[in-house]
Scaffold this active site. Structure first.
Site, PDB file in Angstrom:
ATOM      1  N   CYS A 233     -31.155  20.449  30.640  1.00 31.49           N
ATOM      2  CA  CYS A 233     -31.932  21.070  31.717  1.00 31.49           C
ATOM      3  C   CYS A 233     -31.441  20.529  33.068  1.00 31.49           C
ATOM      4  CB  CYS A 233     -33.424  20.796  31.523  1.00 31.49           C
ATOM      5  SG  CYS A 233     -33.946  19.129  31.975  1.00 31.49           S
TER       6      CYS A 233
ATOM      7  N   CYS B 243     -32.197  16.821  33.839  1.00 31.56           N
ATOM      8  CA  CYS B 243     -31.335  15.873  33.115  1.00 31.56           C
ATOM      9  C   CYS B 243     -29.918  15.871  33.684  1.00 31.56           C
ATOM     10  CB  CYS B 243     -31.322  16.204  31.628  1.00 31.56           C
ATOM     11  SG  CYS B 243     -32.889  15.761  30.831  1.00 31.56           S
TER      12      CYS B 243
ATOM     13  N   ILE C 188     -39.640  13.418  23.782  1.00 32.93           N
ATOM     14  CA  ILE C 188     -40.963  12.860  23.500  1.00 32.93           C
ATOM     15  C   ILE C 188     -41.978  13.661  24.305  1.00 32.93           C
ATOM     16  CG2 ILE C 188     -42.402  10.789  23.549  1.00 32.93           C
ATOM     17  CD1 ILE C 188     -39.778   9.121  23.570  1.00 32.93           C
ATOM     18  N   GLU C 189     -42.756  14.471  23.604  1.00 36.50           N
ATOM     19  CA  GLU C 189     -43.723  15.341  24.286  1.00 36.50           C
ATOM     20  C   GLU C 189     -45.064  14.631  24.458  1.00 36.50           C
ATOM     21  OE1 GLU C 189     -43.576  19.121  22.150  1.00 36.50           O
ATOM     22  OE2 GLU C 189     -41.576  19.495  22.996  1.00 36.50           O
TER      23      GLU C 189
ATOM     24  N   TYR D  96     -48.695  18.329  28.952  1.00 32.85           N
ATOM     25  CA  TYR D  96     -47.328  18.819  28.705  1.00 32.85           C
ATOM     26  C   TYR D  96     -46.282  18.347  29.713  1.00 32.85           C
ATOM     27  CZ  TYR D  96     -49.562  22.270  25.556  1.00 32.85           C
ATOM     28  OH  TYR D  96     -50.282  22.879  24.574  1.00 32.85           O
TER      29      TYR D  96
ATOM     30  N   GLU E  77     -32.201  13.506  26.671  1.00 32.88           N
ATOM     31  CA  GLU E  77     -31.110  12.939  27.484  1.00 32.88           C
ATOM     32  C   GLU E  77     -31.621  11.794  28.345  1.00 32.88           C
ATOM     33  OE1 GLU E  77     -32.028  16.070  27.059  1.00 32.88           O
ATOM     34  OE2 GLU E  77     -30.457  17.482  27.608  1.00 32.88           O
TER      35      GLU E  77
ATOM     36  N   CYS F 105     -37.306  14.481  28.252  1.00 31.04           N
ATOM     37  CA  CYS F 105     -36.196  15.045  27.479  1.00 31.04           C
ATOM     38  C   CYS F 105     -35.390  13.942  26.784  1.00 31.04           C
ATOM     39  CB  CYS F 105     -35.242  15.804  28.393  1.00 31.04           C
ATOM     40  SG  CYS F 105     -35.925  17.278  29.144  1.00 31.04           S
TER      41      CYS F 105
HETATM   42  N1  THU Z   1     -35.727  19.294  26.105  1.00 28.20           N
HETATM   43  C1  THU Z   1     -34.864  18.235  26.044  1.00 28.20           C
HETATM   44  O1  THU Z   1     -35.104  17.248  25.330  1.00 28.20           O
HETATM   45  N2  THU Z   1     -33.722  18.294  26.780  1.00 28.20           N
HETATM   46  C2  THU Z   1     -33.388  19.327  27.607  1.00 28.20           C
HETATM   47  O2  THU Z   1     -32.385  19.237  28.304  1.00 28.20           O
HETATM   48  C3  THU Z   1     -34.205  20.532  27.635  1.00 28.20           C
HETATM   49  C4  THU Z   1     -35.492  20.464  26.899  1.00 28.20           C
HETATM   50  C5  THU Z   1     -36.977  19.217  25.336  1.00 28.20           C
HETATM   51  C6  THU Z   1     -38.206  19.077  26.180  1.00 28.20           C
HETATM   52  C7  THU Z   1     -39.261  19.668  25.273  1.00 28.20           C
HETATM   53  O3  THU Z   1     -39.771  18.642  24.438  1.00 28.20           O
HETATM   54  C8  THU Z   1     -38.536  20.676  24.428  1.00 28.20           C
HETATM   55  O4  THU Z   1     -37.138  20.387  24.581  1.00 28.20           O
HETATM   56  C9  THU Z   1     -38.777  22.116  24.833  1.00 28.20           C
HETATM   57  O5  THU Z   1     -38.584  22.302  26.182  1.00 28.20           O
END
Ligand code: THU
Length: 150
Positions: free
Chosen positions: A103, A106, A49-50, A54, A61, A59
């Site tokens: 990432c 997470c 969810i962005e 920013y 997870e 994320c």
């Molecule tokens: N993102 C995730 O949902 N999980 C991760 O472990 C890495 C990145 C998302 C965050 C953002 O909305 C998009 O991927 C690009 O970074």
């Protein structure tokens, strides 16, 4: 929904891929879905969810894990345990074309509710995936045990 029939073994794959379809990612156009299976056999799904600011993006997870903690039937101080977590990510609108590993942030949040043997499943498709343990992805980690008083 995929053509393959749903059973306990593949439910987590179908759910992570389906959750990905709900991603709110108008800035990166990178859609991620995740599904947590808890030790008591429940499933919790999440998508990324962005935000226009920013840095407030969350994320997939962490959405799935926080839903699991908040919504699970465990109450009165019982700590939720993650059995497996599945993750699928890639350019929005396409099937994943690579393996989207979690990432660092997470990995640490998974660590809070998991141990070194907990399975992390990185999905390209229901028949193309990789399985790692949390210990492999976050070796020598810091966790709740470090804060326990003797
Ligand atoms: N993102 C995730 O949902 N999980 C991760 O472990 C890495 C990145 C998302 C965050 C953002 O909305 C998009 O991927 C690009 O970074």
């Amino acid at each position: 929904m995929s053509e393959i029939s749903l059973n306990r073994e593949n439910e987590i794959f179908i759910r992570a891929l389906k959750a990905r379809e709900g991603a709110y990612c108008p800035y990166s156009h990178y859609a991620v879905g995740a599904c947590v299976e808890t030790e008591d056999g429940s499933f919790f799904d999440g998508c990324n969810i962005e935000n226009a600011s920013y840095g407030l993006t969350v994320c997939a997870e962490r959405v799935a894990i926080f839903k699991a903690v908040s919504e699970s039937s465990k109450k009165n101080g019982a700590v939720l345990r993650i059995k497996r977590i599945a993750i699928a990510g890639g350019a929005k609108g396409d099937n994943p074309d690579g393996y989207a590993y979690p990432c660092g942030a997470c990995r640490q949040v998974i660590r809070e509710f998991a141990d070194e043997n907990t399975e992390i499943i990185i999905i390209k498709s229901t028949d193309d995936y990789k399985i790692s343990s949390l210990g492999e992805l976050l070796p020598d980690s810091f966790g709740p045990d470090h804060l326990k008083k003797e």
